[in-house]
Design a protein around this motif. Structure first.
Motif, short mmCIF file in Angstrom:
data_model
loop_
_atom_site.label_atom_id
_atom_site.label_comp_id
_atom_site.label_asym_id
_atom_site.label_seq_id
_atom_site.Cartn_x
_atom_site.Cartn_y
_atom_site.Cartn_z
N PRO A 52 0.81 -1.23 0.00
CA PRO A 52 0.00 0.00 0.00
C PRO A 52 0.85 1.28 0.00
N LEU A 53 1.92 1.29 0.75
CA LEU A 53 2.78 2.47 0.79
C LEU A 53 3.52 2.67 -0.53
N ALA A 54 3.91 1.59 -1.18
CA ALA A 54 4.55 1.69 -2.50
C ALA A 54 3.56 2.26 -3.52
N ILE A 55 2.31 1.82 -3.46
CA ILE A 55 1.28 2.31 -4.38
C ILE A 55 1.01 3.80 -4.12
N ILE A 56 0.91 4.18 -2.86
CA ILE A 56 0.67 5.59 -2.52
C ILE A 56 1.82 6.45 -3.01
N SER A 57 3.05 6.00 -2.81
CA SER A 57 4.20 6.81 -3.24
C SER A 57 4.22 6.98 -4.75
N GLU A 58 3.91 5.95 -5.50
CA GLU A 58 3.89 6.07 -6.96
C GLU A 58 2.71 6.93 -7.41
N GLY A 59 1.58 6.83 -6.72
CA GLY A 59 0.44 7.70 -7.03
C GLY A 59 0.76 9.16 -6.79
N LEU A 60 1.44 9.46 -5.69
CA LEU A 60 1.84 10.84 -5.41
C LEU A 60 2.83 11.34 -6.45
N TYR A 61 3.71 10.47 -6.89
CA TYR A 61 4.66 10.84 -7.94
C TYR A 61 3.90 11.26 -9.21
N LEU A 62 2.91 10.47 -9.61
CA LEU A 62 2.13 10.80 -10.80
C LEU A 62 1.31 12.07 -10.60
N ASN A 71 12.30 0.20 -2.21
CA ASN A 71 12.52 0.30 -3.64
C ASN A 71 11.72 1.44 -4.26
N HIS A 72 10.44 1.52 -3.99
CA HIS A 72 9.55 2.46 -4.67
C HIS A 72 9.59 3.87 -4.11
N LEU A 73 9.57 4.02 -2.80
CA LEU A 73 9.45 5.34 -2.19
C LEU A 73 10.61 6.28 -2.51
N PRO A 74 11.87 5.88 -2.36
CA PRO A 74 12.96 6.82 -2.67
C PRO A 74 13.00 7.21 -4.15
N GLN A 75 12.72 6.27 -5.04
CA GLN A 75 12.74 6.58 -6.46
C GLN A 75 11.63 7.55 -6.84
N ALA A 76 10.44 7.34 -6.26
CA ALA A 76 9.33 8.26 -6.53
C ALA A 76 9.65 9.65 -6.00
N PHE A 77 10.27 9.73 -4.84
CA PHE A 77 10.62 11.02 -4.26
C PHE A 77 11.67 11.74 -5.11
N ILE A 78 12.70 11.04 -5.54
CA ILE A 78 13.75 11.65 -6.36
C ILE A 78 13.18 12.08 -7.72
N GLY A 79 12.36 11.24 -8.31
CA GLY A 79 11.74 11.61 -9.59
C GLY A 79 10.84 12.82 -9.45
N ALA A 137 6.02 2.03 -12.95
CA ALA A 137 6.32 1.80 -11.54
C ALA A 137 5.05 1.57 -10.74
N LEU A 138 3.98 2.31 -11.06
CA LEU A 138 2.71 2.10 -10.36
C LEU A 138 2.16 0.71 -10.63
N ILE A 139 2.25 0.26 -11.86
CA ILE A 139 1.78 -1.09 -12.20
C ILE A 139 2.58 -2.14 -11.43
N LYS A 140 3.90 -1.94 -11.38
CA LYS A 140 4.75 -2.88 -10.63
C LYS A 140 4.42 -2.84 -9.14
N ALA A 141 4.20 -1.66 -8.58
CA ALA A 141 3.86 -1.54 -7.17
C ALA A 141 2.53 -2.23 -6.87
#
Length: 126
Positions: A9-19, A49-57, A105-109
């Protein structure tokens, strides 16, 4: 939930916030910064894996957005043709470059898998 999917859930939220940050720059970045700070030592591989990459992007895309706005101000303000051209270039060229990896990334998360962003994800790929 299995151990592999507890951070899902946190990986999905982080990728959603990125988008969301691509559409509404800076506000979702604040949410991502808070999540990054709160979960900086997460025990879940998916979050690490997902949260730092979404934040940097999101930081990079927000920086480009701010640079585009500064360019507009230097070229005559928001009422000029330069503003229109700058934002057209931004939304036609820059946003898709960040949107496509973000959607992947969202699909993978959502499927509980690791993902590596191009160029910025080497450190966080597992």
């Amino acid at each position: 939930m299995s151990d592999d999917n507890q951070g899902k859930p946190l990986a999905i939220i982080s990728e959603g916030l990125y988008l969301l940050n691509l559409l509404f720059p800076l506000l979702p970045l604040i949410g991502l910064a808070w999540l990054r700070y709160r979960h900086r030592n997460s025990e879940f591989d998916l979050v690490r894996n997902h949260l730092p990459q979404a934040f940097i992007g999101a930081c990079i895309s927000s920086g480009i957005f701010i640079a585009a706005n500064l360019l507009i101000l230097l070229l005559g303000g928001y009422g000029s043709i330069a503003a229109l051209i700058t934002f057209e270039v931004y939304f036609i060229a820059v946003v898709p470059l960040f949107l496509i990896p973000g959607l992947m990334a969202l699909i993978k998360a959502m499927s509980g898998q690791q993902h590596r962003y191009p160029l910025i994800g080497r450190k966080y790929a597992r």
